[in-house]
Design a protein around this motif. Structure first.
Motif, PDB file in Angstrom:
ATOM      1  N   ALA A 101       0.822  -1.208   0.000  1.00  0.00           N
ATOM      2  CA  ALA A 101       0.000   0.000   0.000  1.00  0.00           C
ATOM      3  C   ALA A 101       0.855   1.258   0.000  1.00  0.00           C
ATOM      4  O   ALA A 101       2.034   1.233   0.351  1.00  0.00           O
ATOM      5  CB  ALA A 101      -0.931   0.004   1.208  1.00  0.00           C
ATOM      6  N   ALA A 102       0.236   2.332  -0.419  1.00  0.00           N
ATOM      7  CA  ALA A 102       0.853   3.651  -0.390  1.00  0.00           C
ATOM      8  C   ALA A 102      -0.051   4.592   0.381  1.00  0.00           C
ATOM      9  O   ALA A 102      -1.272   4.428   0.399  1.00  0.00           O
ATOM     10  CB  ALA A 102       1.083   4.173  -1.803  1.00  0.00           C
ATOM     11  N   ILE A 103       0.569   5.576   1.007  1.00  0.00           N
ATOM     12  CA  ILE A 103      -0.197   6.580   1.741  1.00  0.00           C
ATOM     13  C   ILE A 103       0.103   7.936   1.128  1.00  0.00           C
ATOM     14  O   ILE A 103       1.239   8.246   0.792  1.00  0.00           O
ATOM     15  CB  ILE A 103       0.151   6.551   3.247  1.00  0.00           C
ATOM     16  N   ASP A 104      -0.948   8.731   0.937  1.00  0.00           N
ATOM     17  CA  ASP A 104      -0.772  10.036   0.308  1.00  0.00           C
ATOM     18  C   ASP A 104      -1.916  10.937   0.734  1.00  0.00           C
ATOM     19  O   ASP A 104      -2.959  10.454   1.216  1.00  0.00           O
ATOM     20  CB  ASP A 104      -0.731   9.901  -1.209  1.00  0.00           C
ATOM     21  N   ALA A 105      -1.725  12.246   0.545  1.00  0.00           N
ATOM     22  CA  ALA A 105      -2.731  13.217   0.969  1.00  0.00           C
ATOM     23  C   ALA A 105      -3.057  14.165  -0.168  1.00  0.00           C
ATOM     24  O   ALA A 105      -2.247  14.418  -1.064  1.00  0.00           O
ATOM     25  CB  ALA A 105      -2.242  14.006   2.182  1.00  0.00           C
ATOM     26  N   SER A 106      -4.280  14.686  -0.139  1.00  0.00           N
ATOM     27  CA  SER A 106      -4.725  15.673  -1.114  1.00  0.00           C
ATOM     28  C   SER A 106      -5.793  16.537  -0.461  1.00  0.00           C
ATOM     29  O   SER A 106      -6.305  16.198   0.625  1.00  0.00           O
ATOM     30  CB  SER A 106      -5.264  14.990  -2.372  1.00  0.00           C
ATOM     31  N   GLY A 107      -6.140  17.631  -1.108  1.00  0.00           N
ATOM     32  CA  GLY A 107      -7.158  18.523  -0.564  1.00  0.00           C
ATOM     33  C   GLY A 107      -8.458  18.431  -1.326  1.00  0.00           C
ATOM     34  O   GLY A 107      -8.453  18.253  -2.552  1.00  0.00           O
ATOM     35  N   PHE A 108      -9.566  18.531  -0.607  1.00  0.00           N
ATOM     36  CA  PHE A 108     -10.890  18.573  -1.237  1.00  0.00           C
ATOM     37  C   PHE A 108     -11.567  19.868  -0.831  1.00  0.00           C
ATOM     38  O   PHE A 108     -11.582  20.240   0.356  1.00  0.00           O
ATOM     39  CB  PHE A 108     -11.724  17.362  -0.823  1.00  0.00           C
ATOM     40  N   GLN A 109     -12.124  20.562  -1.815  1.00  0.00           N
ATOM     41  CA  GLN A 109     -12.657  21.894  -1.588  1.00  0.00           C
ATOM     42  C   GLN A 109     -14.003  21.874  -0.874  1.00  0.00           C
ATOM     43  O   GLN A 109     -14.812  20.981  -1.081  1.00  0.00           O
ATOM     44  CB  GLN A 109     -12.802  22.641  -2.919  1.00  0.00           C
ATOM     45  N   ARG A 110     -14.219  22.887  -0.044  1.00  0.00           N
ATOM     46  CA  ARG A 110     -15.479  23.028   0.682  1.00  0.00           C
ATOM     47  C   ARG A 110     -16.275  24.215   0.152  1.00  0.00           C
ATOM     48  O   ARG A 110     -16.968  24.893   0.888  1.00  0.00           O
ATOM     49  CB  ARG A 110     -15.201  23.220   2.170  1.00  0.00           C
ATOM     50  N   ASP A 111     -16.158  24.478  -1.147  1.00  0.00           N
ATOM     51  CA  ASP A 111     -16.764  25.682  -1.711  1.00  0.00           C
ATOM     52  C   ASP A 111     -18.282  25.671  -1.680  1.00  0.00           C
ATOM     53  O   ASP A 111     -18.913  26.701  -1.901  1.00  0.00           O
ATOM     54  CB  ASP A 111     -16.313  25.861  -3.163  1.00  0.00           C
ATOM     55  N   GLN A 112     -18.897  24.508  -1.438  1.00  0.00           N
ATOM     56  CA  GLN A 112     -20.353  24.442  -1.411  1.00  0.00           C
ATOM     57  C   GLN A 112     -20.944  25.226  -0.242  1.00  0.00           C
ATOM     58  O   GLN A 112     -22.090  25.631  -0.277  1.00  0.00           O
ATOM     59  CB  GLN A 112     -20.815  22.987  -1.338  1.00  0.00           C
ATOM     60  N   THR A 113     -20.153  25.429   0.805  1.00  0.00           N
ATOM     61  CA  THR A 113     -20.674  26.150   1.963  1.00  0.00           C
ATOM     62  C   THR A 113     -20.642  27.649   1.702  1.00  0.00           C
ATOM     63  O   THR A 113     -19.648  28.187   1.222  1.00  0.00           O
ATOM     64  CB  THR A 113     -19.852  25.835   3.217  1.00  0.00           C
ATOM     65  N   SER A 114     -21.718  28.340   2.034  1.00  0.00           N
ATOM     66  CA  SER A 114     -21.801  29.768   1.777  1.00  0.00           C
ATOM     67  C   SER A 114     -20.978  30.529   2.803  1.00  0.00           C
ATOM     68  O   SER A 114     -20.670  30.044   3.887  1.00  0.00           O
ATOM     69  CB  SER A 114     -23.261  30.228   1.861  1.00  0.00           C
TER      70      SER A 114
END
Length: 262
Positions: A101-114
């Protein structure tokens, strides 16, 4: 596959789909439908309308009519991360878990929130740091970690590894996870650490050169993130942070089922 996974998860899979009529649904139906909504990529109301127009799909779930859209919302809020993690591990086994296995990170946007909601909820962050543990051979995702704070990758890596130590033969990671304690933890659990060193000395450069050939598959974790972010999947719809954790975990479960079916 959503139905079969849900039935495998519950204690009594033979309970009728709607034992109490329209006012109650079996646990396996609830799990299967909230997972299937991820595959549909539709809103709550659109999901209800879609199912009512597709009697063949409803028949797969042993239903005559679709649940009300508010039921989907309630079910998604009721199922906690502990249960979703169990479903994620089961789906990873179905997709084929090799232990490399490999471990890695990324970002997910929260733009849906006003902006108004952000001020009212007292948070200002716009992205959620997401870490996945992914099989480099099957692209099955075994575990996920979320944070909305600036946490160090080494500490996150240690937490993820300890949850999955028994199922890992090789752990690959880039230099952001370079930590002697994490390497020792891997070795003590008979897991080979393919964790890049920060190249500050000739010895560390030599260590990296020796692992290059086996380390090359680590990039498969980036492929996994790319698949999860397809079709505008980088943005999360849920407004609460815990809802976003659960939403992304459901995405990972569907990802595993897709890999198992391919």
């Amino acid at each position: 596959m959503c139905r079969d996974l849900a039935k495998q998860h519950v204690d009594d899979p033979d309970v009728p789909a709607a034992p109490d009529g329209a006012d109650g649904y079996a646990e396996w139906v609830q799990i299967a439908l909230i997972l299937y909504r991820v595959e549909l990529e539709k809103s709550l109301r659109e999901t209800e309308d879609y199912l009512n127009e597709m009697p063949g799909v409803l028949a797969v779930f042993d239903l005559d009519d679709a649940p009300h859209y508010s039921s989907f919302c309630r079910w998604e809020n009721e199922y906690r991360m502990r249960e979703l993690r169990r479903l994620l591990r089961t789906s990873a086994e179905q997709a084929g878990w090799s232990g490399e296995a490999a471990i890695d990170a990324s970002g997910f946007q929260r733009d849906q929130t006003s902006y108004h909601y952000r001020d009212r909820a007292d948070f200002s962050f716009q992205s959620m740091k997401t870490t996945i543990l992914i099989d480099v051979n099957s692209l099955a995702i075994k575990d996920v970690h979320f944070t909305t704070q600036k946490a160090w990758d080494g500490h996150i890596g240690m937490q993820v590894f300890r949850r999955n130590a028994e199922d890992l033969r090789v752990l690959s990671a880039d230099a952001n996870y370079s930590w002697s304690d994490l390497r020792e933890e891997c070795r003590s659990n008979s897991t080979r650490p393919l964790i890049k060193h920060r190249e500050q000395t000739p010895l560390q450069k030599a260590h990296n050169a020796r692992m290059n050939e086996d380390y090359n598959q680590r990039w498969m974790s980036e492929t996994g993130f790319s698949q999860l972010k397809e079709d505008d999947g980088e943005k999360l719809r849920s407004r609460s942070w815990h809802g976003q954790f659960r939403e992304f975990t459901r995405k990972c479960i569907i990802h595993n089922l897709t890999q198992a079916a391919s």
